[in-house]
Design a protein around this motif. Structure first.
Motif, PDB file in Angstrom:
ATOM      1  N   ARG A  61      51.575  23.586 155.239  1.00 31.40           N
ATOM      2  CA  ARG A  61      51.860  22.325 155.956  1.00 31.40           C
ATOM      3  C   ARG A  61      53.318  21.917 155.770  1.00 31.40           C
ATOM      4  N   CYS A  62      53.834  22.079 154.549  1.00 32.78           N
ATOM      5  CA  CYS A  62      55.234  21.690 154.296  1.00 32.78           C
ATOM      6  C   CYS A  62      56.183  22.530 155.151  1.00 32.78           C
ATOM      7  N   GLU A  63      55.954  23.844 155.185  1.00 33.00           N
ATOM      8  CA  GLU A  63      56.882  24.695 155.938  1.00 33.00           C
ATOM      9  C   GLU A  63      56.718  24.471 157.440  1.00 33.00           C
ATOM     10  N   MET A  64      55.476  24.202 157.851  1.00 29.72           N
ATOM     11  CA  MET A  64      55.233  23.908 159.275  1.00 29.72           C
ATOM     12  C   MET A  64      56.032  22.656 159.674  1.00 29.72           C
ATOM     13  N   GLU A  65      56.004  21.634 158.806  1.00 29.25           N
ATOM     14  CA  GLU A  65      56.766  20.402 159.097  1.00 29.25           C
ATOM     15  C   GLU A  65      58.262  20.720 159.248  1.00 29.25           C
ATOM     16  N   ILE A  66      58.786  21.554 158.368  1.00 34.13           N
ATOM     17  CA  ILE A  66      60.220  21.905 158.452  1.00 34.13           C
ATOM     18  C   ILE A  66      60.510  22.559 159.807  1.00 34.13           C
ATOM     19  N   LEU A  67      59.677  23.518 160.195  1.00 37.39           N
ATOM     20  CA  LEU A  67      59.974  24.254 161.432  1.00 37.39           C
ATOM     21  C   LEU A  67      59.709  23.404 162.674  1.00 37.39           C
ATOM     22  N   GLU A  68      58.677  22.541 162.609  1.00 31.75           N
ATOM     23  CA  GLU A  68      58.403  21.675 163.774  1.00 31.75           C
ATOM     24  C   GLU A  68      59.536  20.680 163.992  1.00 31.75           C
ATOM     25  N   ARG A  69      60.031  20.110 162.871  1.00 31.07           N
ATOM     26  CA  ARG A  69      61.010  19.023 163.022  1.00 31.07           C
ATOM     27  C   ARG A  69      62.458  19.474 162.976  1.00 31.07           C
ATOM     28  N   GLN A  70      62.718  20.586 162.274  1.00 29.14           N
ATOM     29  CA  GLN A  70      64.128  20.897 162.024  1.00 29.14           C
ATOM     30  C   GLN A  70      64.614  22.189 162.680  1.00 29.14           C
ATOM     31  N   GLY A 193      78.007  38.659 157.918  1.00 26.42           N
ATOM     32  CA  GLY A 193      77.793  37.849 159.131  1.00 26.42           C
ATOM     33  C   GLY A 193      76.322  37.778 159.521  1.00 26.42           C
ATOM     34  N   ASP A 194      75.480  38.699 159.007  1.00 22.28           N
ATOM     35  CA  ASP A 194      74.037  38.562 159.198  1.00 22.28           C
ATOM     36  C   ASP A 194      73.551  37.410 158.304  1.00 22.28           C
ATOM     37  N   MET A 195      72.326  36.943 158.555  1.00 23.08           N
ATOM     38  CA  MET A 195      71.804  35.804 157.775  1.00 23.08           C
ATOM     39  C   MET A 195      70.364  36.039 157.336  1.00 23.08           C
ATOM     40  N   LEU A 196      69.974  35.282 156.312  1.00 18.83           N
ATOM     41  CA  LEU A 196      68.593  35.328 155.823  1.00 18.83           C
ATOM     42  C   LEU A 196      68.060  33.897 155.806  1.00 18.83           C
ATOM     43  N   LEU A 197      66.888  33.683 156.402  1.00 21.12           N
ATOM     44  CA  LEU A 197      66.215  32.379 156.331  1.00 21.12           C
ATOM     45  C   LEU A 197      64.967  32.608 155.492  1.00 21.12           C
ATOM     46  N   ILE A 198      64.940  31.988 154.314  1.00 24.07           N
ATOM     47  CA  ILE A 198      63.919  32.359 153.325  1.00 24.07           C
ATOM     48  C   ILE A 198      63.221  31.119 152.744  1.00 24.07           C
ATOM     49  N   GLY A 199      61.880  31.180 152.680  1.00 25.60           N
ATOM     50  CA  GLY A 199      61.082  30.029 152.232  1.00 25.60           C
ATOM     51  C   GLY A 199      60.785  30.078 150.745  1.00 25.60           C
ATOM     52  N   PHE A 306      74.392  36.899 148.439  1.00 28.40           N
ATOM     53  CA  PHE A 306      74.333  35.986 149.598  1.00 28.40           C
ATOM     54  C   PHE A 306      75.081  34.691 149.269  1.00 28.40           C
ATOM     55  N   SER A 307      75.580  34.006 150.326  1.00 25.07           N
ATOM     56  CA  SER A 307      76.174  32.675 150.139  1.00 25.07           C
ATOM     57  C   SER A 307      75.280  31.657 150.835  1.00 25.07           C
ATOM     58  N   PRO A 308      74.824  30.636 150.107  1.00 28.73           N
ATOM     59  CA  PRO A 308      73.978  29.623 150.737  1.00 28.73           C
ATOM     60  C   PRO A 308      74.738  28.874 151.825  1.00 28.73           C
ATOM     61  N   ILE A 309      74.096  28.682 152.993  1.00 34.57           N
ATOM     62  CA  ILE A 309      74.701  27.882 154.069  1.00 34.57           C
ATOM     63  C   ILE A 309      74.109  26.477 154.011  1.00 34.57           C
ATOM     64  N   ARG A 310      72.778  26.394 154.064  1.00 33.59           N
ATOM     65  CA  ARG A 310      72.153  25.069 154.047  1.00 33.59           C
ATOM     66  C   ARG A 310      70.677  25.199 153.691  1.00 33.59           C
ATOM     67  N   ASN A 311      70.127  24.163 152.999  1.00 38.66           N
ATOM     68  CA  ASN A 311      68.692  24.112 152.703  1.00 38.66           C
ATOM     69  C   ASN A 311      68.014  23.137 153.646  1.00 38.66           C
ATOM     70  N   PHE A 312      66.865  23.504 154.170  1.00 39.02           N
ATOM     71  CA  PHE A 312      66.054  22.618 155.023  1.00 39.02           C
ATOM     72  C   PHE A 312      64.774  22.308 154.244  1.00 39.02           C
ATOM     73  N   THR A 313      64.547  21.000 154.010  1.00 36.10           N
ATOM     74  CA  THR A 313      63.452  20.588 153.116  1.00 36.10           C
ATOM     75  C   THR A 313      62.480  19.695 153.871  1.00 36.10           C
ATOM     76  N   ASP A 314      61.211  19.737 153.485  1.00 37.36           N
ATOM     77  CA  ASP A 314      60.212  18.844 154.094  1.00 37.36           C
ATOM     78  C   ASP A 314      60.389  17.427 153.537  1.00 37.36           C
ATOM     79  N   GLU A 315      59.671  16.478 154.131  1.00 35.66           N
ATOM     80  CA  GLU A 315      59.847  15.074 153.759  1.00 35.66           C
ATOM     81  C   GLU A 315      59.524  14.798 152.294  1.00 35.66           C
ATOM     82  N   LYS A 316      58.501  15.471 151.777  1.00 36.68           N
ATOM     83  CA  LYS A 316      58.117  15.244 150.368  1.00 36.68           C
ATOM     84  C   LYS A 316      59.090  15.926 149.397  1.00 36.68           C
ATOM     85  N   GLY A 317      59.905  16.850 149.898  1.00 33.82           N
ATOM     86  CA  GLY A 317      60.813  17.590 149.012  1.00 33.82           C
ATOM     87  C   GLY A 317      60.063  18.633 148.201  1.00 33.82           C
TER      88      GLY A 317
END
Ligand code: AVI
Length: 326
Positions: A61-70, A193-199, A306-317
């Protein structure tokens, strides 16, 4: 008098030979262990689907919220690095979360090519058939096989930068040291220049974590015990499921959530011609579901190139989808 001739057992396929070898190696080791990658036969897949919908298992549910909203923010962060890219997903499953990102991806004109990678040919076939209907214009090029082999194939086919997705806290099923090895290998397959999106599942109230792996309906218990049923069926074994107890643990100082099966008595089990003895109360380590801190995630990126670009977090953190640059 009737003579009874024993029919020799049919030879095991290569996959079954590897399964038998891993099972015997794990159960002859001290302490005993089984590999959680074998949880996912048809019954295990169905149980995992139920776990993902049960009240205690917050991760989906947390990851679904991240992908639905962000998803729009995730796509913009990617676009700031590469105007066009191919999307590759390790362990795509039913892509129920990724569809949100894929829709946004297409809307933003990031490209059409999506390479879902999965060990299950059924999953790949299903995605190839259903996704283009749900997301018109999407070019689904399913890759059925082991992650690293298929990642290499996606590299040969890619026409531009690649964004590799590894979602759902699957990285948590590696120990922290194994995670370094695995992500290091992923990094070596990528180009700058490639990227990784990891949960990542984050460390939180220990009660919440433990409950997620000890749900009231007993789904996670059945998920673990199902591996014994699978071994019985596929490797000619005679485990008695009710002679093992599902025992999840969580260590809040290390973030290691571990599941064990505990032998409820002294017992011996036949497996593919071998005999394995279990002492009463002896544990079998089944699975790790590692929980991370934000510092731990940064450190993992640094250790694997890897170099972190940005973290995407759910509302509860409680959960993070981290975007890293290769
Ligand atoms: C697939 N993986 C991220 C799940 C997890 O949370 O470790 C597997 C699972 N095991 C028990 N419940 C869910």
């Amino acid at each position: 008098m009737r003579t009874v001739t024993a029919t020799p057992a049919p030879p095991l396929s290569r996959a079954r030979q590897a399964f038998l070898r891993d099972v015997l190696e794990g159960l002859q080791a001290h302490p005993k262990r089984l590999h959680s990658k074998y949880f996912y036969d048809a019954a295990g897949d169905a149980l995992f689907q139920q776990i993902m919908h049960c009240p205690e298992y917050y991760l989906t549910r947390c990851e679904m919220e991240i992908l639905e909203r962000q998803s729009p923010a995730i796509v913009s962060a990617i676009r700031a690095v590469a105007p066009q890219a191919d999307l590759v997903e390790l362990g795509a499953g039913d892509a129920s979360k990724s569809v949100h990102l894929l829709r946004e991806w297409m809307r933003a004109g990031m490209g059409e090519r999506y390479f879902p990678i999965d060990i299950s040919s059924n999953i790949i076939r299903h995605l190839q058939e259903t996704l283009p209907e749900r997301i018109p214009g999407l070019d689904v090029q399913g890759l059925n096989g082991e992650y690293m082999d298929m990642l290499a194939k996606s590299g040969q086919a890619a026409g531009c930068a690649r964004v590799v997705m590894f979602m759902g806290s699957s990285i948590g099923n590696f120990t922290p040291e194994e995670a370094v090895g695995f992500l290091g290998e992923v990094r070596r397959q990528l180009r700058p220049g490639d990227m990784l999106l990891i949960g990542f599942d984050l460390q939180k109230n220990p009660r919440q974590v433990l409950d997620a792996y000890n749900d009231r309906q007993g789904l996670t218990r059945d998920f673990n015990l199902n591996l014994l049923t699978r071994i019985n069926r596929e490797l000619d074994a005679d485990f008695e499921r009710d002679q093992f107890l599902h025992y999840p643990t969580y260590d809040p100082s290390s973030g290691a959530c571990k599941s064990f099966l505990i032998s409820l008595r002294d017992q011996a089990v036949h497996i593919g011609g071998a005999l394995i003895r279990f002492r009463k109360d002896e544990p079998v380590f089944m699975e790790i579901s590692q929980k991370y801190t934000p510092e731990g995630i940064r450190e993992l990126a640094a250790r694997t190139g890897f170099s972190p670009i940005r973290n995407f977090t759910d509302e509860k953190g409680w959960f993070v989808d981290a975007l890293w640059l290769a």
